[in-house]
Design a protein around this motif. Structure first.
Motif: not given
Length: 424
Positions: A2-9, A228-239, A246-252
């Protein structure tokens, strides 16, 4: 990695935060003198593509040998100049003037596709617990072979076919051929939407994971989680890893729990759904909270088409439960699997006994699709002009749920129960 992991629920990232987070990470990718293809969603997904397009261009255009974009349409129709301008902030010509080509994937153009491997019958039988026993050829847009590296950009939401969208789904069906697309969609329909949607590790997702191994290019994923239309999580890296987080955060973030089912659900489609093919998400995401024998109304005056691409087939087969098709498989087996899957997902689960279909719930269209067409395709009809949404809101205690901007948030029962064919 993971190169970038930003944001939370509980957060929302501003445009500036998105740019300031992404720019150094993208700039640090070892892409000097490489030809890079960025695979992006079309306008049926909520994501700040104008910001992302500009950040990608700013970070990479001076560094790489070539930077182009491909719209992962799956089987959706190509985007017009006007649609692209709203989506990316540029027309096709304006992008070219900046040294960038933007391609629409065309799944229906055989000359644009190349077979990259085959999922064997043994693999498919193993993955599907014997529901699918045929080998599946994996074809993909051969334009990817004009590039050295791929970057996939897109949001993650609960999804009716694979559990959670995003990641390799932008390859399959995003830029894939019809064989794998139709096969895994129908496989999902066999399992049924309530048992797939909102589940992270599904056998359908495993098909995509296996198919992705045939891609010979390095892949970097830029995965977003939207509220909604706001970004609450941003993840960059290995696919795989970036998608998983991202799926873990989406589940929240993208699942709403309700303590009881509702006899009537009014599912209001946002403007980005212009045909029932995508507007069906207003059913998929709410089916779990409609009571047995209840009604789900898709309110979407802007939807006047069943499907630009698949409308002919859907007018022929109509909308039916899975068991309707299975009981008459010889009659329907030649239809595209994704069409049959869409049909069953919109109709919902139900039984077919002694030649009679018994859907669990009634699905009603309050759209721009005429009454005679609704009847022809086996869905209910309601004149949207007679529906007073303001009179229906705030009546959950009466068993009425009104959901604005439906289609991206999944609604589930808090006790964990899901609609089950075996219990009907």
């Amino acid at each position: 990695m993971i190169l970038l992991e930003k944001g939370d629920a509980h957060s929302a990232l501003s445009s500036r935060e998105i740019e300031e987070s992404l720019l150094p990470v993208l700039s640090s990718l070892p892409l000097e003198n490489k030809k890079v293809l960025v695979i992006i969603p079309d306008s049926t997904r909520t994501v700040p593509m104008k910001i992302l397009f500009n950040v990608l261009e700013k970070a990479l255009s001076e560094k790489v040998k070539k930077l182009d974009f491909m719209i992962a349409l799956g089987t959706h129709p190509p985007m017009s100049d006007e649609e692209l301008k709203r989506h990316l902030g540029v027309t096709y010509r304006e992008a070219e003037e900046r040294g960038i080509q933007v391609f629409n994937h065309r799944w229906d153009k055989k000359e644009n596709l190349q077979e990259i491997g085959v999922l064997s019958s043994q693999e498919m039988e193993e993955i599907s617990s014997s529901l699918i026993k045929e080998a599946v050829p994996v074809t993909i847009n051969k334009n990817i072979f004009n590039y050295d590296e791929l970057i996939i950009v897109g949001p993650v939401f609960p999804h009716e076919v694979v559990g959670f969208s995003g990641g390799y789904k932008y390859l399959f069906p995003g830029i894939a051929g019809e064989e794998i697309t139709h096969k895994f969609h129908w496989f999902s329909a066999l399992i049924t939407n309530p048992k797939v949607i909102g589940h992270k590790d599904t056998p359908v997702r495993e098909i995509l994971n296996r198919a992705a191994r045939f891609i010979p290019h390095p892949i970097t994923l830029v995965s977003l989680v939207m509220k909604g239309e706001e970004v609450c999580g941003l993840f960059v890296g290995d696919a795989q890893e970036a998608w998983s987080r991202a799926a873990d955060l989406s589940s929240q973030v993208n699942i709403v729990y309700k303590d009881r089912p509702f006899s009537t659900v009014i599912s209001i489609a946002p403007p980005l759904y212009q045909e029932l093919w995508v507007g069906g998400k207003c059913m998929y995401k709410l089916e779990p909270v409609v009571a047995d024998g209840g009604k789900l109304i898709i309110y979407a005056p802007q939807i006047k088409e069943i499907s630009v691409t698949h409308g002919k087939y859907l007018r022929e087969v109509g909308y039916h439960t899975r068991d309707f098709f299975l009981a008459q498989w010889e009659k329907y087996r030649h239809y595209p699997g994704a069409v049959l899957a869409h049909s069953t997902h919109v109709k919902g689960i139900g039984k077919y006994i002694n030649g009679q279909e018994y859907p669990r719930i009634e699905v009603i269209l309050a759209t721009g699709i005429p009454k005679d067409v609704c009847e022809e395709i086996n869905l209910g009809y309601l004149d949207y002009r007679t529906l007073r949404l303001e009179d229906l809101a705030g009546r959950e205690e009466e068993g009425i749920l009104v959901v604005p901007r439906a289609g991206e948030m999944l609604y589930k029962l808090s006790d964990g129960t899901v609609p089950d064919i075996d219990k009907l």
